[in-house]
Design an enzyme around this catalytic site. Structure first.
Site, PDB file in Angstrom:
ATOM      1  N   ILE A  62       0.810  -1.214   0.000  1.00  0.00           N
ATOM      2  CA  ILE A  62       0.000   0.000   0.000  1.00  0.00           C
ATOM      3  C   ILE A  62       0.848   1.271   0.000  1.00  0.00           C
ATOM      4  O   ILE A  62       0.344   2.351  -0.313  1.00  0.00           O
ATOM      5  CB  ILE A  62      -1.053   0.021   1.146  1.00  0.00           C
ATOM      6  N   TYR A 192      -0.164   6.830  16.396  1.00  0.00           N
ATOM      7  CA  TYR A 192      -1.053   5.752  15.961  1.00  0.00           C
ATOM      8  C   TYR A 192      -2.510   6.212  16.089  1.00  0.00           C
ATOM      9  O   TYR A 192      -3.311   6.024  15.170  1.00  0.00           O
ATOM     10  CB  TYR A 192      -0.808   4.493  16.805  1.00  0.00           C
ATOM     11  N   LYS A 196      -5.335   6.780  13.046  1.00  0.00           N
ATOM     12  CA  LYS A 196      -6.610   6.069  13.017  1.00  0.00           C
ATOM     13  C   LYS A 196      -7.809   7.025  13.120  1.00  0.00           C
ATOM     14  O   LYS A 196      -8.903   6.694  12.648  1.00  0.00           O
ATOM     15  CB  LYS A 196      -6.655   5.007  14.113  1.00  0.00           C
ATOM     16  N   THR A 231      -1.301  -9.421  18.478  1.00  0.00           N
ATOM     17  CA  THR A 231      -0.607  -9.387  17.185  1.00  0.00           C
ATOM     18  C   THR A 231       0.786  -8.841  17.433  1.00  0.00           C
ATOM     19  O   THR A 231       1.133  -8.485  18.563  1.00  0.00           O
ATOM     20  CB  THR A 231      -1.307  -8.452  16.183  1.00  0.00           C
TER      21      THR A 231
END
Length: 275
Positions: A62, A192, A196, A231
């Protein structure tokens, strides 16, 4: 009849891979693992093959505009568009990372906001009538929003903010972060979260645009929070497995044909959340 197709970005591991796994079981059509690294993507396909699932693979970085354009051309040529697009690819610095904040801001926003925006620019025109678009955001976008100045909050809540204005604001955060002036600029100390916020607001802007430009097509686009998932991005102590983290994105990707909502919303645990 051409079979349907679902595309999941950044899906060689973590939540993305779990989304592909669930779609392989629940979506009637081809499901694509996409990743920057071809080897890792093909490994992910093999992992799912060993579970009796048959995803396909296409390279998609991306952060590389040519890669986005090549992938878009492939899906246009082979399927005449896409039915499901899930923008999952993203990056985060660990809390312990000593990289200067300005660099963290630039790198995080480049992938999570600007690159995701590039994917949407090239793929939204390919989304077929009845299509579903899901942008994986974060609960930190909602908490980060509360830490923004009243002026910024007003813009991020506004029904008339444009994509161009949002881009200017996101770039302003990066520029101010690099000068160490982001706090005076009204921003939180979390790249972050800001990235978002951008993803969530961009989803709302695109929803308004689709409702106006393609009202009869019934396309639904939403942002979602997968929850706190184990994750590489999150700590190992996170409560949810990747498969549990995939539940809300997959729910939004498979909203029943003819559904009119949610659209342009921020969704967590299958519920529309206040923004």
């Amino acid at each position: 009849v051409q079979s349907g197709v679902a595309v999941v970005t950044g899906s060689n591991k973590g939540i993305g891979l779990a989304i592909v796994r669930a779609l392989c079981k629940q979506f009637n059509g081809d499901v694509y693992v996409t990743s920057r690294d071809v080897g890792r993507g093909e490994e992910a396909v093999k992992t799912l093959n060993s579970e009796g699932l048959k995803p396909k693979f296409h390279q998609l970085d991306i952060n590389d505009l040519n890669s986005i354009k090549n992938a878009a051309a492939y899906f246009k040529g082979k399927y005449d568009g896409v039915d499901i697009l899930i923008n999952n690819a993203g990056t985060a610095f660990k809390a312990s990372d000593t990289t200067p904040f300005g660099v963290q801001a630039e790198v995080t926003l480049r992938t999570n906001f600007f690159a995701t925006r590039d994917v949407l620019t090239h793929f939204l025109p390919l989304v077929k009538a009845g299509g579903r678009v899901v942008n994986v955001s974060s609960m930190l976008s909602a908490s980060g929003l509360k830490q923004c100045s009243p002026e910024l909050q007003q813009r991020f809540h506004s029904e008339d903010i444009t994509e161009d204005e949002l881009v200017v604001l996101m770039q302003r955060f990066v520029d101010e972060a690099k000068k160490g002036e982001h706090k005076q600029g009204g921003w939180p100390d979390m790249s972050y979260a800001v990235s978002k916020i951008g993803v969530t607001v961009l989803s709302m802007i695109h929803a308004r645009h689709l409702s106006k430009e393609r009202p009869k097509d019934g396309i639904l686009i939403n942002a979602c929070c997968p929850g706190w998932v184990r994750t590489e991005i999150a700590a190992p102590g996170a409560p949810k497995s990747p498969d549990e983290g995939a539940i809300t994105p997959v729910y939004l990707a498979l909203l029943a044909p003819g559904a009119t909502e949610p659209h342009g919303k921020y969704v967590s645990d299958k519920e529309v959340q206040p923004w």
